[in-house]
Design a protein around this motif. Structure first.
Motif, mmCIF file in Angstrom:
data_model
loop_
_atom_site.group_PDB
_atom_site.id
_atom_site.type_symbol
_atom_site.label_atom_id
_atom_site.label_comp_id
_atom_site.label_asym_id
_atom_site.label_seq_id
_atom_site.Cartn_x
_atom_site.Cartn_y
_atom_site.Cartn_z
ATOM 1 N N TYR A 1 0.137 -0.731 -4.798
ATOM 2 C CA TYR A 1 0.532 -0.387 -3.434
ATOM 3 C C TYR A 1 -0.644 -0.401 -2.469
ATOM 4 O O TYR A 1 -0.467 -0.578 -1.264
ATOM 5 C CB TYR A 1 1.255 0.958 -3.380
ATOM 6 C CG TYR A 1 0.435 2.133 -3.823
ATOM 7 C CD1 TYR A 1 -0.405 2.792 -2.937
ATOM 8 C CD2 TYR A 1 0.498 2.590 -5.137
ATOM 9 C CE1 TYR A 1 -1.156 3.884 -3.335
ATOM 10 C CE2 TYR A 1 -0.250 3.678 -5.552
ATOM 11 C CZ TYR A 1 -1.076 4.316 -4.650
ATOM 12 O OH TYR A 1 -1.829 5.382 -5.052
ATOM 13 N N LEU A 2 -1.872 -0.262 -2.990
ATOM 14 C CA LEU A 2 -3.029 -0.293 -2.106
ATOM 15 C C LEU A 2 -3.226 -1.680 -1.509
ATOM 16 O O LEU A 2 -3.577 -1.809 -0.333
ATOM 17 C CB LEU A 2 -4.287 0.157 -2.858
ATOM 18 C CG LEU A 2 -4.288 1.629 -3.276
ATOM 19 C CD1 LEU A 2 -5.486 1.949 -4.145
ATOM 20 C CD2 LEU A 2 -4.243 2.534 -2.049
ATOM 21 N N LYS A 3 -2.986 -2.713 -2.286
ATOM 22 C CA LYS A 3 -3.075 -4.084 -1.763
ATOM 23 C C LYS A 3 -2.019 -4.286 -0.672
ATOM 24 O O LYS A 3 -2.282 -4.932 0.348
ATOM 25 C CB LYS A 3 -2.885 -5.104 -2.877
ATOM 26 C CG LYS A 3 -3.979 -5.113 -3.908
ATOM 27 C CD LYS A 3 -4.996 -6.163 -3.575
ATOM 28 C CE LYS A 3 -5.909 -6.392 -4.767
ATOM 29 N NZ LYS A 3 -7.223 -5.900 -4.575
ATOM 30 N N THR A 4 -0.837 -3.743 -0.885
ATOM 31 C CA THR A 4 0.217 -3.858 0.120
ATOM 32 C C THR A 4 -0.199 -3.142 1.403
ATOM 33 O O THR A 4 -0.035 -3.681 2.506
ATOM 34 C CB THR A 4 1.535 -3.277 -0.421
ATOM 35 O OG1 THR A 4 1.878 -3.960 -1.624
ATOM 36 C CG2 THR A 4 2.661 -3.403 0.584
ATOM 37 N N MET A 5 -0.736 -1.947 1.260
ATOM 38 C CA MET A 5 -1.215 -1.210 2.428
ATOM 39 C C MET A 5 -2.292 -1.996 3.161
ATOM 40 O O MET A 5 -2.277 -2.095 4.391
ATOM 41 C CB MET A 5 -1.756 0.168 2.017
ATOM 42 C CG MET A 5 -0.694 1.177 1.660
ATOM 43 S SD MET A 5 -1.375 2.753 1.052
ATOM 44 C CE MET A 5 -2.303 3.343 2.456
ATOM 45 N N LEU A 6 -3.236 -2.553 2.397
ATOM 46 C CA LEU A 6 -4.300 -3.343 3.023
ATOM 47 C C LEU A 6 -3.720 -4.509 3.811
ATOM 48 O O LEU A 6 -4.149 -4.784 4.936
ATOM 49 C CB LEU A 6 -5.278 -3.865 1.961
ATOM 50 C CG LEU A 6 -6.280 -2.865 1.415
ATOM 51 C CD1 LEU A 6 -7.022 -3.449 0.213
ATOM 52 C CD2 LEU A 6 -7.268 -2.450 2.495
ATOM 53 N N GLY A 7 -2.747 -5.189 3.218
ATOM 54 C CA GLY A 7 -2.123 -6.312 3.910
ATOM 55 C C GLY A 7 -1.451 -5.888 5.205
ATOM 56 O O GLY A 7 -1.603 -6.541 6.246
ATOM 57 N N ILE A 8 -0.719 -4.792 5.156
ATOM 58 C CA ILE A 8 -0.031 -4.288 6.348
ATOM 59 C C ILE A 8 -1.037 -3.892 7.421
ATOM 60 O O ILE A 8 -0.872 -4.223 8.602
ATOM 61 C CB ILE A 8 0.883 -3.101 5.979
ATOM 62 C CG1 ILE A 8 2.056 -3.585 5.121
ATOM 63 C CG2 ILE A 8 1.381 -2.377 7.237
ATOM 64 C CD1 ILE A 8 2.840 -2.470 4.466
ATOM 65 N N PHE A 9 -2.093 -3.201 7.017
ATOM 66 C CA PHE A 9 -3.100 -2.766 7.985
ATOM 67 C C PHE A 9 -3.808 -3.967 8.602
ATOM 68 O O PHE A 9 -4.016 -4.013 9.821
ATOM 69 C CB PHE A 9 -4.101 -1.815 7.341
ATOM 70 C CG PHE A 9 -3.524 -0.479 6.934
ATOM 71 C CD1 PHE A 9 -2.237 -0.100 7.275
ATOM 72 C CD2 PHE A 9 -4.272 0.401 6.189
ATOM 73 C CE1 PHE A 9 -1.705 1.124 6.899
ATOM 74 C CE2 PHE A 9 -3.768 1.645 5.803
ATOM 75 C CZ PHE A 9 -2.485 2.006 6.166
ATOM 76 N N HIS A 10 -4.190 -4.943 7.771
ATOM 77 C CA HIS A 10 -4.829 -6.150 8.303
ATOM 78 C C HIS A 10 -3.908 -6.845 9.300
ATOM 79 O O HIS A 10 -4.351 -7.269 10.375
ATOM 80 C CB HIS A 10 -5.194 -7.116 7.174
ATOM 81 C CG HIS A 10 -6.497 -6.826 6.511
ATOM 82 N ND1 HIS A 10 -7.698 -6.835 7.182
ATOM 83 C CD2 HIS A 10 -6.796 -6.543 5.222
ATOM 84 C CE1 HIS A 10 -8.685 -6.563 6.331
ATOM 85 N NE2 HIS A 10 -8.153 -6.377 5.140
ATOM 86 N N LEU A 11 -2.648 -6.972 8.949
ATOM 87 C CA LEU A 11 -1.690 -7.644 9.827
ATOM 88 C C LEU A 11 -1.570 -6.909 11.157
ATOM 89 O O LEU A 11 -1.608 -7.523 12.228
ATOM 90 C CB LEU A 11 -0.326 -7.731 9.136
ATOM 91 C CG LEU A 11 0.750 -8.509 9.874
ATOM 92 C CD1 LEU A 11 0.350 -9.965 10.055
ATOM 93 C CD2 LEU A 11 2.069 -8.420 9.121
ATOM 94 N N HIS A 12 -1.459 -5.598 11.095
ATOM 95 C CA HIS A 12 -1.295 -4.798 12.309
ATOM 96 C C HIS A 12 -2.514 -4.901 13.219
ATOM 97 O O HIS A 12 -2.387 -4.954 14.442
ATOM 98 C CB HIS A 12 -1.025 -3.331 11.953
ATOM 99 C CG HIS A 12 -0.722 -2.487 13.139
ATOM 100 N ND1 HIS A 12 0.522 -2.471 13.733
ATOM 101 C CD2 HIS A 12 -1.497 -1.652 13.863
ATOM 102 C CE1 HIS A 12 0.496 -1.645 14.769
ATOM 103 N NE2 HIS A 12 -0.709 -1.134 14.865
ATOM 104 N N ILE A 13 -3.693 -4.940 12.630
ATOM 105 C CA ILE A 13 -4.935 -4.997 13.397
ATOM 106 C C ILE A 13 -5.163 -6.398 13.969
ATOM 107 O O ILE A 13 -5.884 -6.573 14.938
ATOM 108 C CB ILE A 13 -6.121 -4.542 12.519
ATOM 109 C CG1 ILE A 13 -5.991 -3.043 12.195
ATOM 110 C CG2 ILE A 13 -7.456 -4.815 13.185
ATOM 111 C CD1 ILE A 13 -6.949 -2.541 11.150
ATOM 112 N N GLY A 14 -4.517 -7.398 13.361
ATOM 113 C CA GLY A 14 -4.692 -8.763 13.840
ATOM 114 C C GLY A 14 -5.547 -9.625 12.936
ATOM 115 O O GLY A 14 -5.914 -10.736 13.295
#
Length: 102
Positions: free
Chosen positions: A56-69
């Motif tokens: 789930y940490l990889k998923t969180m990282l992906g979501i955060f990266h996407l949100h930040i741009g």
């Protein structure tokens, strides 16, 4: 600030043991709720470094990266998650792992 006490407690916990992924993860979630997206990303990176076995940490990282741009980082993580998912047993089989038929 509704998260102030929790954030302070987690920061104190990090001073005791900064190798626990759950502490970093909880801080990341607090930062995210507060709109501190870069801090949330960094805390999640620390969590993943502490325990890369938590998918789930990889998923969180992906979501955060996407949100930040950070689109390319999000895409790369998505591909990594997809590759690992292909090696998992079918969901129905996963439900029976560790279940005794006695």
């Amino acid at each position: 600030d509704e998260f102030k006490e929790a954030e302070e407690a987690l920061r104190k916990a990090l001073k005791i043991n900064d190798k626990l992924a759950d502490i970093h993860t909880n801080l990341a979630l607090i930062y995210w709720q507060k709109g501190m997206y870069e801090e949330a990303l960094m805390a999640t990176k620390w969590a993943n470094a502490c325990d890369p076995s938590k998918p789930y940490l990889k998923t969180m990282l992906g979501i955060f990266h996407l949100h930040i741009g950070h689109h390319q980082q999000a895409i790369d993580l998505s591909k990594e998650i997809e590759e690992k998912a292909q090696n998992l047993p079918p969901f129905e089989e996963m439900l029976t792992i560790g279940v005794s038929e006695d």
